[in-house]
Scaffold this motif. Structure first.
Motif, PDB file in Angstrom:
ATOM      1  N   THR A  81      48.993 -68.282  18.728  1.00 37.01           N
ATOM      2  CA  THR A  81      49.395 -67.802  17.406  1.00 37.01           C
ATOM      3  C   THR A  81      49.202 -66.294  17.307  1.00 37.01           C
ATOM      4  O   THR A  81      48.440 -65.695  18.078  1.00 37.01           O
ATOM      5  CB  THR A  81      48.564 -68.481  16.313  1.00 37.01           C
ATOM      6  N   GLU A  82      49.851 -65.686  16.327  1.00 34.85           N
ATOM      7  CA  GLU A  82      49.721 -64.246  16.129  1.00 34.85           C
ATOM      8  C   GLU A  82      48.268 -63.863  15.833  1.00 34.85           C
ATOM      9  O   GLU A  82      47.809 -62.817  16.277  1.00 34.85           O
ATOM     10  CB  GLU A  82      50.658 -63.775  15.008  1.00 34.85           C
ATOM     11  N   ASP A  83      47.533 -64.706  15.108  1.00 31.70           N
ATOM     12  CA  ASP A  83      46.114 -64.428  14.823  1.00 31.70           C
ATOM     13  C   ASP A  83      45.293 -64.342  16.112  1.00 31.70           C
ATOM     14  O   ASP A  83      44.442 -63.456  16.263  1.00 31.70           O
ATOM     15  CB  ASP A  83      45.515 -65.499  13.914  1.00 31.70           C
ATOM     16  N   LYS A  84      45.540 -65.271  17.037  1.00 29.20           N
ATOM     17  CA  LYS A  84      44.799 -65.272  18.304  1.00 29.20           C
ATOM     18  C   LYS A  84      45.174 -64.058  19.147  1.00 29.20           C
ATOM     19  O   LYS A  84      44.307 -63.428  19.754  1.00 29.20           O
ATOM     20  CB  LYS A  84      45.052 -66.567  19.068  1.00 29.20           C
ATOM     21  N   GLN A  86      46.279 -61.196  17.999  1.00 33.37           N
ATOM     22  CA  GLN A  86      45.724 -60.009  17.353  1.00 33.37           C
ATOM     23  C   GLN A  86      44.231 -59.878  17.636  1.00 33.37           C
ATOM     24  O   GLN A  86      43.718 -58.771  17.824  1.00 33.37           O
ATOM     25  CB  GLN A  86      45.993 -60.021  15.845  1.00 33.37           C
ATOM     26  N   ALA A  87      43.529 -61.003  17.682  1.00 35.74           N
ATOM     27  CA  ALA A  87      42.094 -60.957  18.004  1.00 35.74           C
ATOM     28  C   ALA A  87      41.883 -60.356  19.396  1.00 35.74           C
ATOM     29  O   ALA A  87      40.973 -59.544  19.597  1.00 35.74           O
ATOM     30  CB  ALA A  87      41.492 -62.357  17.920  1.00 35.74           C
ATOM     31  N   ARG A  89      43.955 -58.288  20.861  1.00 38.51           N
ATOM     32  CA  ARG A  89      44.337 -56.870  20.753  1.00 38.51           C
ATOM     33  C   ARG A  89      43.232 -56.036  20.121  1.00 38.51           C
ATOM     34  O   ARG A  89      43.055 -54.868  20.466  1.00 38.51           O
ATOM     35  CB  ARG A  89      45.613 -56.744  19.919  1.00 38.51           C
ATOM     36  N   ASP A  90      42.494 -56.636  19.206  1.00 36.77           N
ATOM     37  CA  ASP A  90      41.418 -55.915  18.517  1.00 36.77           C
ATOM     38  C   ASP A  90      40.151 -55.811  19.357  1.00 36.77           C
ATOM     39  O   ASP A  90      39.305 -54.951  19.108  1.00 36.77           O
ATOM     40  CB  ASP A  90      41.072 -56.617  17.198  1.00 36.77           C
ATOM     41  N   VAL A 150      39.091 -66.918  21.966  1.00 38.82           N
ATOM     42  CA  VAL A 150      40.037 -67.083  20.855  1.00 38.82           C
ATOM     43  C   VAL A 150      40.674 -68.474  20.878  1.00 38.82           C
ATOM     44  O   VAL A 150      41.650 -68.728  20.167  1.00 38.82           O
ATOM     45  CB  VAL A 150      41.122 -65.973  20.823  1.00 38.82           C
TER      46      VAL A 150
END
Length: 178
Positions: A81-84, A86-87, A89-90, A150
């Motif tokens: 998912t985009e949330d995973k 992004q995590a 990436r952060d 993640v």
């Protein structure tokens, strides 16, 4: 001398192994004498391994202060998912501290790779995805630990590039002088 080698799955990044039974090592691939791995690639990972006979070059390629980007193609289990993404990436928190941010891209299709022996397990009921992950650190099993953190366990990990050097068309066990 700088050598690009496509390290096969289940091969050690060294020339000898004292374990019993002994595991496959770099000694079985006809590499030039007096070269050593510049960095590591886990026994259960595949892809680009650089070898050199030049200690200062090895240092430049592997010392974290030089921040050489390393790109991996990672097959993960689960829905990316985009949330995973992004995590990743952060930067994620691991047991040895937070990671630096990574460049992460969800790949539309699997990279054109060779068959792995043994093959990655396939489960009809569990989705998987391929990511391109670029990091500038080099902690032990870092990409595997990041994806697990993640909720995306790694099924297969292939290093595609290290700094300006790419795997290219090398097949497992093949090498070329750069």
């Amino acid at each position: 001398m700088l050598i690009a080698f496509n390290k096969p799955f289940n091969v050690l990044c060294q020339f000898t192994d004292r374990s019993q039974p002994p595991r496959a090592t770099l000694a079985g691939f006809g590499l030039p004498a007096n070269v050593y791995a510049a960095g590591r690639l886990d026994y259960d990972s595949e892809g680009l391994l650089l070898l050199t006979d030049n200690g200062s070059l090895a240092h430049r390629l592997t010392d974290p202060k030089h921040k050489q980007p390393k790109t991996y193609w990672v097959q993960v289990e689960g829905v990316a998912t985009e949330d995973k993404l992004q995590a990743l990436r952060d930067g994620v928190q691991l047991n040895d501290g937070p990671t630096l941010p990574a460049r992460v891209q969800l790949l539309e299709t699997a990279p054109a790779l060779w068959e792995r022996d043994p093959p990655v397990r396939f489960r009809k009921t569990v989705p998987d995805a391929w990511l391109a992950v670029t990091i500038t650190e080099g902690r032990n099993r870092q990409v595997r630990r990041m994806t697990a953190a993640v909720g995306l366990p790694t099924l297969r990990l292939v290093r595609a590039s290290m700094g300006p050097h790419a795997l290219g068309a090398l097949q497992p066990g093949q090498w070329r002088e750069i």
